[in-house]
Write a protein that holds these residues in place. Structure first.
Motif, short mmCIF file in Angstrom:
data_model
loop_
_atom_site.label_atom_id
_atom_site.label_comp_id
_atom_site.label_asym_id
_atom_site.label_seq_id
_atom_site.Cartn_x
_atom_site.Cartn_y
_atom_site.Cartn_z
N ILE A 22 0.84 -1.20 0.00
CA ILE A 22 0.00 0.00 0.00
C ILE A 22 0.87 1.24 0.00
CG2 ILE A 22 -1.72 1.31 1.32
CD1 ILE A 22 -2.67 -1.46 2.40
N GLU A 23 0.60 2.13 -0.93
CA GLU A 23 1.34 3.40 -1.03
C GLU A 23 0.34 4.55 -0.93
OE1 GLU A 23 4.81 3.37 -2.35
OE2 GLU A 23 4.91 1.49 -3.49
N VAL A 24 0.47 5.34 0.12
CA VAL A 24 -0.41 6.50 0.32
C VAL A 24 0.27 7.72 -0.30
CG1 VAL A 24 -1.57 7.97 2.01
CG2 VAL A 24 -1.34 5.52 2.44
N ASP A 25 -0.48 8.42 -1.15
CA ASP A 25 0.04 9.64 -1.77
C ASP A 25 0.36 10.69 -0.69
OD1 ASP A 25 0.17 11.16 -4.52
OD2 ASP A 25 -0.81 12.52 -3.09
N PRO A 26 1.42 11.48 -0.91
CA PRO A 26 1.75 12.52 0.09
C PRO A 26 0.59 13.45 0.42
CG PRO A 26 3.53 12.31 -1.50
CD PRO A 26 2.41 11.44 -2.01
N SER A 27 -0.37 13.59 -0.49
CA SER A 27 -1.54 14.43 -0.22
C SER A 27 -2.39 13.83 0.91
CB SER A 27 -2.41 14.56 -1.48
OG SER A 27 -3.03 13.32 -1.78
N GLY A 28 -2.27 12.51 1.11
CA GLY A 28 -3.06 11.85 2.14
C GLY A 28 -4.51 11.62 1.74
N THR A 29 -4.85 11.88 0.48
CA THR A 29 -6.24 11.73 0.05
C THR A 29 -6.44 10.62 -0.98
OG1 THR A 29 -5.96 13.42 -1.65
CG2 THR A 29 -6.79 14.15 0.51
#
Lengths: 156, 153
Positions: A84-91
């Motif tokens: 799982i990779e969460v975008d730096p935007s967090g959205t």
């Protein structure tokens, strides 16, 4: 440099996405509970299951799963090996998973289904939802034959 | 340990999980030996016990690429991770379940794995990957009748 709060939130986001996928698998095991499954997708989501079809929009996804038990009477969605990779935007986030699924298809016929998921997630009002689910099936095989003798069974 | 250090440890555990997931995916058919070996340090070791010990990226890549001809299909279901991070070093153990086509026959594989990793220039690299093979059995026979099929023949 992310703040301490942002770092903690990212760790929570990863765990919440794992929980989302587990809830999806459990609704699928529950006779493809259509309302439960649909509640995990955003309005304009896409679900692509290869030989099982391509559906755009929460309503179309719900309708597909409402009829899924006509073909698959029983299934256990063993979903593991997440990345799982969460975008730096967090959205938004992306995730990949493996699935191996013992199932009973209409007949009744014991089956093994196996493949990988490529998912995209979106956070709306503080909660993670599926934006896209792409299930790539590596085999859908009768139990007695196995996946080398018959990699994909005819669903007709 | 400070709250910052504890959070950093959790972040690193997640980072190690992502690296190991990527390693597993690159040894699914059709095998990407270069990508697989690229997760190892230059002097990394892959210890497959009865299947041999391979030292260095070049040897590891050659072995993985060679699997393409012998094993036309397989999937690596890796999970059940136990990961410990200590600064720039980490250890991991996990379970593996595989579904290869060996000699034209569907097989089931049950394995455990272990690894040591080192963080180099911000990236977790595998310094050693181990494998313990518990069964690799023809699907139609099961692990009591035939526990292991030779994957290197």
């Amino acid at each position: 440099m992310a703040s301490l709060e942002e770092k903690v939130q990212r760790l929570l986001d990863i765990q919440e996405i794992r929980d989302l996928k587990t809830q999806y698998a459990m609704y699928c095991d529950d006779q493809y509970n259509p309302d439960g499954i649909a509640s995990l997708f955003v309005e304009d989501a896409i679900w692509d299951g290869g030989m099982f079809g391509h559906y755009e929009g929460r309503a179309a996804i719900r309708e597909f799963f409402a009829g899924a038990s006509d073909t698959i009477e029983f299934a256990l969605h063993l979903t593991v090996g997440d990345k799982i990779e969460v975008d730096p935007s967090g959205t938004t986030a992306k995730g990949s998973w493996y699935i191996i699924m013992p199932a009973t298809f209409k007949g009744p016929q014991a089956m093994w289904c196996a493949g990988t998921y490529r998912d995209e997630y979106v956070k709306v009002d503080g909660k993670w939802y599926f934006q896209n689910v792409n299930a790539n099936l590596d085999f859908v095989s009768p139990y007695e034959k196995g996946w080398v003798a018959e990699q994909y069974t005819d669903l007709e | 340990m400070s709250i910052e250090d504890r959070i950093r440890t959790l972040e690193e555990i997640e980072a190690v999980r992502r690296v190991l997931a990527a390693v597993g995916a690159t040894c699914d058919a059709p095998y990407d030996g270069a990508a697989f070996a690229g997760h190892f340090t230059e002097d990394g070791v892959m210890d497959l016990m009865e299947m041999g010990v391979y030292t260095g990226r070049a040897a590891i890549q050659e072995f993985i690429d060679g699997m393409r001809a012998r094993v036309p299909f397989t999937m690596h279901y890796w999970d059940g991770y136990a990961i410990d991070v200590d600064g720039a070093e980490a250890t991991a153990t996990w379970y593996g379940f595989e579904t290869p086509n060996l000699n034209g026959t569907a097989h089931l594989g049950g394995l455990t794995h272990d690894a040591t990793l080192k963080k180099i220039e911000g990236c977790w690299m595998v310094t050693r990957l181990g494998q313990q093979l518990h069964f690799m059995t023809p699907y139609d026979k099961g692990w009591v009748r035939q526990r292991v099929t030779d994957q290197t023949a």
